[in-house]
Write a protein that holds these residues in place. Sequence first.
Motif, PDB file in Angstrom:
ATOM      1  N   ARG A  56      32.154  40.478  52.038  1.00 65.24           N
ATOM      2  CA  ARG A  56      32.827  40.308  50.753  1.00 65.24           C
ATOM      3  C   ARG A  56      31.890  40.801  49.661  1.00 65.24           C
ATOM      4  NH1 ARG A  56      36.396  40.074  53.642  1.00 65.24           N
ATOM      5  NH2 ARG A  56      37.978  38.470  53.977  1.00 65.24           N
ATOM      6  N   PHE A  57      32.302  41.882  48.992  1.00 61.99           N
ATOM      7  CA  PHE A  57      31.504  42.415  47.884  1.00 61.99           C
ATOM      8  C   PHE A  57      32.054  41.884  46.569  1.00 61.99           C
ATOM      9  CE2 PHE A  57      30.714  45.425  51.296  1.00 61.99           C
ATOM     10  CZ  PHE A  57      29.341  45.621  51.193  1.00 61.99           C
ATOM     11  N   PRO A  58      31.193  41.704  45.571  1.00 63.44           N
ATOM     12  CA  PRO A  58      31.667  41.261  44.256  1.00 63.44           C
ATOM     13  C   PRO A  58      32.506  42.364  43.588  1.00 63.44           C
ATOM     14  CG  PRO A  58      29.319  41.783  44.174  1.00 63.44           C
ATOM     15  CD  PRO A  58      29.744  41.932  45.607  1.00 63.44           C
ATOM     16  N   PRO A  59      33.125  42.087  42.440  1.00 65.37           N
ATOM     17  CA  PRO A  59      34.008  43.083  41.811  1.00 65.37           C
ATOM     18  C   PRO A  59      33.284  44.258  41.156  1.00 65.37           C
ATOM     19  CG  PRO A  59      33.957  41.044  40.528  1.00 65.37           C
ATOM     20  CD  PRO A  59      33.213  40.763  41.784  1.00 65.37           C
ATOM     21  N   GLY A  60      31.969  44.321  41.258  1.00 69.27           N
ATOM     22  CA  GLY A  60      31.223  45.471  40.742  1.00 69.27           C
ATOM     23  C   GLY A  60      30.387  46.097  41.844  1.00 69.27           C
ATOM     24  N   MET A  61      30.072  47.402  41.701  1.00 70.02           N
ATOM     25  CA  MET A  61      29.256  48.086  42.718  1.00 70.02           C
ATOM     26  C   MET A  61      28.153  48.911  42.054  1.00 70.02           C
ATOM     27  SD  MET A  61      31.732  51.229  44.013  1.00 70.02           S
ATOM     28  CE  MET A  61      30.447  52.052  44.976  1.00 70.02           C
ATOM     29  N   LEU A 116      32.782  48.851  37.903  1.00 75.94           N
ATOM     30  CA  LEU A 116      33.746  47.996  38.579  1.00 75.94           C
ATOM     31  C   LEU A 116      34.233  48.673  39.861  1.00 75.94           C
ATOM     32  CD1 LEU A 116      35.658  46.435  35.573  1.00 75.94           C
ATOM     33  CD2 LEU A 116      33.730  45.566  36.893  1.00 75.94           C
ATOM     34  N   TYR A 146      38.234  41.811  44.189  1.00 72.71           N
ATOM     35  CA  TYR A 146      38.909  42.241  42.975  1.00 72.71           C
ATOM     36  C   TYR A 146      38.544  43.695  42.712  1.00 72.71           C
ATOM     37  CZ  TYR A 146      41.467  38.477  40.655  1.00 72.71           C
ATOM     38  OH  TYR A 146      42.422  37.563  40.307  1.00 72.71           O
ATOM     39  N   PHE A 148      39.245  47.195  39.965  1.00 70.47           N
ATOM     40  CA  PHE A 148      39.637  47.525  38.597  1.00 70.47           C
ATOM     41  C   PHE A 148      40.228  48.928  38.534  1.00 70.47           C
ATOM     42  CE2 PHE A 148      38.706  49.564  34.485  1.00 70.47           C
ATOM     43  CZ  PHE A 148      39.291  48.659  33.604  1.00 70.47           C
ATOM     44  N   LEU A 161      43.166  44.415  36.896  1.00 65.64           N
ATOM     45  CA  LEU A 161      42.274  43.704  37.817  1.00 65.64           C
ATOM     46  C   LEU A 161      43.142  42.999  38.850  1.00 65.64           C
ATOM     47  CD1 LEU A 161      39.543  42.432  35.354  1.00 65.64           C
ATOM     48  CD2 LEU A 161      39.046  43.602  37.504  1.00 65.64           C
TER      49      LEU A 161
END
Lengths: 302, 302
Positions: A56-61, A116, A146, A148, A161
């Motif tokens: 699971r990655f957060p909504p930013g990379m 995002l 999430y 974007f 989102l």
Amino acid sequence: MDMQTNFLDRLFESGLLIETGVDGLYGRSGQFEDVIAAFERLIDRFGGADGAEAMRFPPGMNRAFFETSGYMKSFPQLAGTVHSFCGDELDHMSLLKCMEVGEDWTKDQEATDIVLTPAACYPLYPTVARRGALPMSGKLFDLQSYCFRHEPSKDPARQQLFRMREYVCMGTERHVTDFRQSWMDRGVEMMKLVGLDVTIDIANDPFFGRAGKMLANNQRDQNLKFELLIPITSVTKPTACMSFNYHQDAFGTKWGLNLEDGSVAHTACVGFGLERIALALFHTHGLDVKHWPEEVRKVLWG
Amino acid sequence: MDMQTNFLDRLFESGLLIETGVDGLYGRSGQFEDVIAAFERLIDRFGGADGAEAMRFPPGMNRAFFETSGYMKSFPQLAGTVHSFCGDELDHMSLLKCMEVGEDWTKDQEATDIVLTPAACYPLYPTVARRGALPMSGKLFDLQSYCFRHEPSKDPARQQLFRMREYVCMGTERHVTDFRQSWMDRGVEMMKLVGLDVTIDIANDPFFGRAGKMLANNQRDQNLKFELLIPITSVTKPTACMSFNYHQDAFGTKWGLNLEDGSVAHTACVGFGLERIALALFHTHGLDVKHWPEEVRKVLWG
């Protein structure tokens, strides 16, 4: 009033979605979230025995990976870069003055190392590449995050989102195309179980500009993208709720994903648009979950 | 090597956190997520009977509301604004040229209407205000979202994108201060149940600059913020894993939150740093969940 605005207003009135003052940016009620959680358990029932590795990655990379991905070539209009204030106390004073008089205070914000996430699988490829060669039998990953996309709209099914659940398969051409086909079959079966009308059709990504038209045509000619469509705000233009994408060896080449015999890995991914599926359920069965058909409730909540 | 980097490396090696090349931006393994899900169920067991209204906002919020909140006055260095490409095909060609030669391509990105959510409760206040007067008996909300703070760090407990679970209470002064006190008691009890050493201490927010020092002192003098601290990467400097905040009528005044008798509502919120709590569990009980004390496993997984 068109069908999209009408459905959006009914979602606001029922409290399932919560207005924020920005088109395509909504809060969700506990009930809305419960439908998404139930549908994700259904996905697990279909895909859980395949042995996928969950990440699971957060909504930013990482912006550097995003740049390498080529996203800005194909979809510059959809991307969201994250910017921050990096000044000192004097800069802060002029920023506050700027805000006070209603001028644009964002012009001095500086790009951070983060953008995002445009699709749940974008952070995966560089992560897997750094691990070394993939087994000949391939690898399977289970992702959700999430995402974007900058496309403000009154269509509740086009949010800026939103959450995407994905399975990503890496391996030989045969392996990943079989994976894609099996999920096209499963997708139809799952949607039937929850009482949704579906069609599957060939599709293309929303490539930018005139040059993008050619890319879209190529993608269609090569059968690289299929979508599972369900009516939400229009029967004649149903909404893509799942997509089935075969990247050939394009991502393998770009990221250096190799199999143990040294050949470049092929990749494919299957994505669920979780908000869209929830909206399709609410559109089809009504806004009150208690009144959904008993067999649908049983599939989702057992 | 300091304790923070050491713990971060062990988390990477075990696969619990996944490196992305940016400090403070990590993927999570399925196991890491499972610990967070289990702890959230424990929160539900403690708070579930209180009748909170659950809302889930996405990781971005309306920039106009963010501006009104005053966040840029207090914490400008932590905020993240979302910017997009808004040009035509010619602009796109020069953007791609910029990327090709390695120049800064982000300078022409334009601020969108969205900023990253700095704390789970920020989108709530304007949402509740638009509903009209609050009942004299008050209202309780249950929130969770990914939050962004621009503070790159090698401390795994200081992430740029992390999840915050919150309860927010609105009502009379007595009502919301009782709410805060009851969660301070519950917090200590919950952490004891999962075998974590805790202390509660008075605290302040990281206000920016020299003027910020005064704000921080005021906050401390008035007992407005408490934190529940647990050792993660240091025993002498334990990490804040929960915070208990009393806003007096500051948010009520700012957002126009009134009780039915026309008085301004007081507000308080209680936040759980979900990643930090998971990290405290891994630090205290080891990186292999199977070897955690039986009584802790029982509390988390029944």
